[in-house]
Design a protein around this motif. Structure first.
Motif, mmCIF file in Angstrom:
data_model
loop_
_atom_site.group_PDB
_atom_site.id
_atom_site.type_symbol
_atom_site.label_atom_id
_atom_site.label_comp_id
_atom_site.label_asym_id
_atom_site.label_seq_id
_atom_site.Cartn_x
_atom_site.Cartn_y
_atom_site.Cartn_z
ATOM 1 N N PHE A 25 11.694 -20.151 14.575
ATOM 2 C CA PHE A 25 12.097 -20.580 13.241
ATOM 3 C C PHE A 25 10.889 -20.656 12.309
ATOM 4 N N ALA A 26 9.786 -21.210 12.804
ATOM 5 C CA ALA A 26 8.580 -21.343 11.982
ATOM 6 C C ALA A 26 7.939 -19.977 11.706
ATOM 7 N N LEU A 27 7.933 -19.104 12.706
ATOM 8 C CA LEU A 27 7.291 -17.797 12.543
ATOM 9 C C LEU A 27 8.124 -16.826 11.716
ATOM 10 N N ALA A 28 9.370 -17.172 11.445
ATOM 11 C CA ALA A 28 10.217 -16.317 10.608
ATOM 12 C C ALA A 28 9.699 -16.246 9.177
ATOM 13 N N ILE A 29 8.771 -17.116 8.838
ATOM 14 C CA ILE A 29 8.195 -17.083 7.489
ATOM 15 C C ILE A 29 7.390 -15.795 7.267
ATOM 16 N N PHE A 30 6.805 -15.238 8.314
ATOM 17 C CA PHE A 30 5.949 -14.068 8.134
ATOM 18 C C PHE A 30 6.707 -12.819 7.716
ATOM 19 N N PRO A 31 7.813 -12.433 8.370
ATOM 20 C CA PRO A 31 8.534 -11.263 7.848
ATOM 21 C C PRO A 31 9.138 -11.516 6.468
ATOM 22 N N ALA A 32 9.555 -12.754 6.211
ATOM 23 C CA ALA A 32 10.078 -13.066 4.870
ATOM 24 C C ALA A 32 8.969 -12.950 3.830
ATOM 25 N N TRP A 33 7.789 -13.458 4.160
ATOM 26 C CA TRP A 33 6.633 -13.366 3.267
ATOM 27 C C TRP A 33 6.284 -11.901 3.019
ATOM 28 N N TRP A 34 6.293 -11.091 4.084
ATOM 29 C CA TRP A 34 5.962 -9.676 3.995
ATOM 30 C C TRP A 34 6.933 -8.956 3.060
ATOM 31 N N LEU A 35 8.244 -9.235 3.223
ATOM 32 C CA LEU A 35 9.251 -8.591 2.377
ATOM 33 C C LEU A 35 9.157 -9.056 0.922
ATOM 34 N N LEU A 36 8.944 -10.351 0.715
ATOM 35 C CA LEU A 36 8.808 -10.863 -0.650
ATOM 36 C C LEU A 36 7.565 -10.300 -1.329
ATOM 37 N N ALA A 37 6.483 -10.180 -0.568
ATOM 38 C CA ALA A 37 5.255 -9.623 -1.140
ATOM 39 C C ALA A 37 5.445 -8.157 -1.492
ATOM 40 N N ALA A 38 6.193 -7.431 -0.668
ATOM 41 C CA ALA A 38 6.460 -6.020 -0.957
ATOM 42 C C ALA A 38 7.284 -5.868 -2.226
ATOM 43 N N ALA A 39 8.118 -6.853 -2.504
ATOM 44 C CA ALA A 39 8.971 -6.781 -3.695
ATOM 45 C C ALA A 39 8.275 -7.276 -4.958
ATOM 46 N N THR A 40 7.153 -7.990 -4.812
ATOM 47 C CA THR A 40 6.516 -8.576 -5.996
ATOM 48 C C THR A 40 5.366 -7.746 -6.529
ATOM 49 N N SER A 41 4.296 -7.615 -5.736
ATOM 50 C CA SER A 41 3.138 -6.877 -6.259
ATOM 51 C C SER A 41 2.389 -6.193 -5.130
ATOM 52 N N GLU A 42 1.614 -5.198 -5.533
ATOM 53 C CA GLU A 42 0.851 -4.438 -4.548
ATOM 54 C C GLU A 42 -0.265 -5.281 -3.926
ATOM 55 N N SER A 43 -0.891 -6.145 -4.720
ATOM 56 C CA SER A 43 -1.976 -6.975 -4.180
ATOM 57 C C SER A 43 -1.437 -8.034 -3.214
ATOM 58 N N ALA A 44 -0.266 -8.609 -3.522
ATOM 59 C CA ALA A 44 0.329 -9.599 -2.608
ATOM 60 C C ALA A 44 0.715 -8.933 -1.298
ATOM 61 N N PHE A 45 1.259 -7.715 -1.394
ATOM 62 C CA PHE A 45 1.634 -6.994 -0.189
ATOM 63 C C PHE A 45 0.402 -6.598 0.622
ATOM 64 N N ALA A 46 -0.655 -6.185 -0.053
ATOM 65 C CA ALA A 46 -1.883 -5.797 0.643
ATOM 66 C C ALA A 46 -2.458 -6.972 1.432
ATOM 67 N N PHE A 47 -2.365 -8.177 0.855
ATOM 68 C CA PHE A 47 -2.891 -9.353 1.538
ATOM 69 C C PHE A 47 -2.119 -9.646 2.821
ATOM 70 N N ILE A 48 -0.807 -9.766 2.738
ATOM 71 C CA ILE A 48 -0.024 -10.128 3.918
ATOM 72 C C ILE A 48 0.004 -8.983 4.921
ATOM 73 N N ASP A 49 0.007 -7.745 4.440
ATOM 74 C CA ASP A 49 -0.014 -6.602 5.344
ATOM 75 C C ASP A 49 -1.342 -6.540 6.096
ATOM 76 N N GLY A 50 -2.431 -6.819 5.391
ATOM 77 C CA GLY A 50 -3.736 -6.865 6.060
ATOM 78 C C GLY A 50 -3.813 -7.991 7.072
ATOM 79 N N LEU A 51 -3.217 -9.134 6.731
ATOM 80 C CA LEU A 51 -3.195 -10.266 7.658
ATOM 81 C C LEU A 51 -2.379 -9.934 8.908
ATOM 82 N N MET A 52 -1.227 -9.323 8.723
ATOM 83 C CA MET A 52 -0.365 -9.020 9.868
ATOM 84 C C MET A 52 -0.906 -7.882 10.725
ATOM 85 N N ARG A 53 -1.768 -7.034 10.146
ATOM 86 C CA ARG A 53 -2.351 -5.939 10.924
ATOM 87 C C ARG A 53 -3.698 -6.304 11.544
#
Length: 127
Positions: free
Chosen positions: A38-66
């Motif tokens: 339940f707690a870790l479900a925040i990461f895919p939600a964060w990833w999807l929200l960042a992809a929908a908002t801005s390229e820099s937000a997506f780059a941050f979470i994508d870099g973190l997850m990779r």
């Protein structure tokens, strides 16, 4: 003042009285993995929200997850999902009346641990 009547009946047992057993610890860990999932479900939600908002937000979470930390978190989440899935399956089998003897239940707990680790490593190797 009214006197209270003391009873000589034994008190209800507490966790400190019981000896931890493999089946009880495994069952508790199934609950812990549910909370972790339940707690870790925040990461895919964060990833999807960042992809929908801005390229820099997506780059941050994508870099973190990779990163290696992201890989470790994803491996832990994969293990938690498999462990929880097998734990719920074990409880369903118990509900049907199978493998309810102590030795059989302990063997199922051991198999559950080994299988969830093996499946998590298999997913990590494949992906």
């Amino acid at each position: 003042m009214a006197e209270t009547k003391q009873s000589n009946r034994p008190l209800s047992p507490h966790l400190t009285i019981y000896r931890p057993q493999l089946t009880s610890m495994s069952s508790i860990f199934v609950r812990i993995t549910a909370i972790a999932i339940f707690a870790l479900a925040i990461f895919p939600a964060w990833w999807l929200l960042a992809a929908a908002t801005s390229e820099s937000a997506f780059a941050f979470i994508d870099g973190l997850m990779r990163s290696w930390l992201g890989d470790l978190v994803l491996f832990g989440a994969t293990f938690a999902i498999f462990y929880h899935m097998l734990g719920r399956l074990r409880h369903a089998i118990w509900d049907l009346g199978y493998f309810v003897e102590v030795r059989e239940s302990e063997n199922m707990a051991i198999i559950m641990i080994i299988a969830s680790v093996a499946m998590a490593f298999l997913v990590a190797i494949i992906f």
